[in-house]
Design a protein around this motif. Structure first.
Motif: not given
Length: 409
Positions: A382-409
């Motif tokens: 990405t061109s900026t740090k703000a865009a990189a952070l947003r993409e990480a947050q969106l991945a979690m909002i979409r459920g592409d990454i989620h956590v159950e207990g102490d496990t990362l999926y």
């Protein structure tokens, strides 16, 4: 919004990022709700200058040092933003936020227009502070119990801050918002503001700055940057952070080039020595960082051998040459304290770095690992740090990454 089952709700991290843009043509007012009073832009330059002066003085008094020799006129701000707009390829707007006894004042500067001003009336300062405190309390509860009790406050704040400017932002196709806020709003996780359908971070890249006049104006891409990643997992007087080792070793060398140091090797001497040997552009510290009420010496970053007080951070010489990004992944901040606000929001300023990313409250180790891993992967593309952070947050909002207990999926 539909959430993935057992999904970890991301803690929206607060960051100061050097992305500045300007407006050049006549203002576009759009449709204004009846409770909003539109102000003439003729005096807006003076209003922005007054806010900049007040907030610069607050940071100087808190840190007991001078940061600015000469303030930047609004016209010069516009030229600086125009230059950065071309460099980053983004459509950026700067929003100033200031509270009064019975109103909320907003000033907006965009790439294609003169600055405009909106005043939201009928909102007391006490009501604003209660809403902000309630939002924070509910967000902390969300990360523990997967509830959505924060949405009422998130939607109310959206109506007060974003809705008055929404028509202009959409008309001018803004994709990045930089917030410059006064007391009470410096610790607001803007990404969680909600329009009833989506979070603000789903529409914009987001960043905060302490003051426009206190922000570095140079844009530098980071795809070839080196990372100095350091952290500690065990402490004599603080809770352990068992996920730190995985976080540091995931970042370096798995995701990024650089050097890493853990536990006993994470010392002040080692940090200073590594910076002297190589000008690392990114410094990642996975450890406790606490921003308390009171003077800067009451706040600190915990190293393995000592507490590095906030008033000592400038002694690291991170501005020689300037560090592009300082990351603190396990922060705790005293919400409601103006001194803690100044310490957190002024972290990059005091450290002499160009930008900082830090968490507003503690999240689980695996949650921090998920967000940081996504961020560093995106930072290359990405061109900026703000865009990189947003993409990480969106991945979690979409459920592409989620956590159950102490496990990362």
């Amino acid at each position: 919004m539909k959430f993935a089952k057992s999904r970890f709700f991301p803690a929206i991290v607060c960051f100061c990022l050097t992305l500045l843009f300007c407006g050049l043509i006549a203002p576009v007012w759009g449709k204004t709700p009846p409770h909003l009073v539109a102000k003439s832009p003729s005096s807006l330059g003076e209003a922005i200058a007054a806010m900049e002066e007040d907030w610069t003085r607050e940071y100087e008094q808190y840190f007991s040092r001078e940061f600015l020799d000469e303030p930047m006129p609004v016209a010069e701000m516009s030229r600086a933003i125009a230059k950065l707009s071309q460099a980053s390829g983004q459509r950026i707007a700067v929003i100033w936020i200031k509270t009064k006894a019975d109103r909320l004042q907003l000033a907006l500067l965009t790439p294609d227009a003169q600055p405009i001003k909106r005043t939201t009336t009928g909102v007391s300062e006490q009501q604003l502070q209660q809403t902000l405190q309630s939002l924070h309390n509910n967000l902390v509860a969300v990360t523990r119990r997967h509830r959505t009790t924060y949405l009422e406050e998130a939607q109310q704040l959206y109506q007060w801050i974003i809705a008055p400017l929404e028509a202009t932002l959409q008309l001018q196709q803004i994709d990045t918002l930089i917030f410059c806020a006064g007391p009470g709003f410096r610790l607001l996780p803007y990404g969680v503001l909600h329009d009833g359908e989506q979070f603000l971070v789903e529409h914009y890249n987001l960043a905060t700055i302490p003051a426009f006049n206190l922000t570095s104006l140079q844009y530098n891409p980071l795809e070839n940057a080196q990372v100095l990643a350091m952290g500690a997992s065990e402490f004599s007087d603080l809770e352990p952070l068992p996920g730190v080792s995985a976080e540091v070793q995931t970042i370096v060398p798995n995701l990024w080039q650089g050097e890493s140091f853990l536990n006993e090797a994470f010392t002040l001497e080692q940090l200073q020595q590594q910076r002297q040997q190589y000008p690392f552009e990114i410094i990642h510290l996975a450890t406790h960082a606490v921003f308390n009420a009171g003077t800067p010496d009451q706040s600190y970053i915990q190293l393995s051998d000592r507490k590095l007080r906030l008033n000592e951070v400038d002694q690291l010489d991170l501005n020689q040459p300037p560090v592009e990004l300082l990351v603190l992944s396990a922060c705790e901040t005293a919400i409601g304290s103006q001194q803690a606000e100044l310490g957190f929001a002024g972290l990059a300023l005091q450290a002499g770095v160009k930008s900082a990313i830090a968490s507003l409250w503690r999240v689980s180790d695996v949650g921090s690992l998920a967000l940081m891993s996504e961020f560093y992967q995106n930072l290359r593309n990405t061109s900026t740090k703000a865009a990189a952070l947003r993409e990480a947050q969106l991945a979690m909002i979409r459920g592409d990454i989620h956590v159950e207990g102490d496990t990362l999926y």
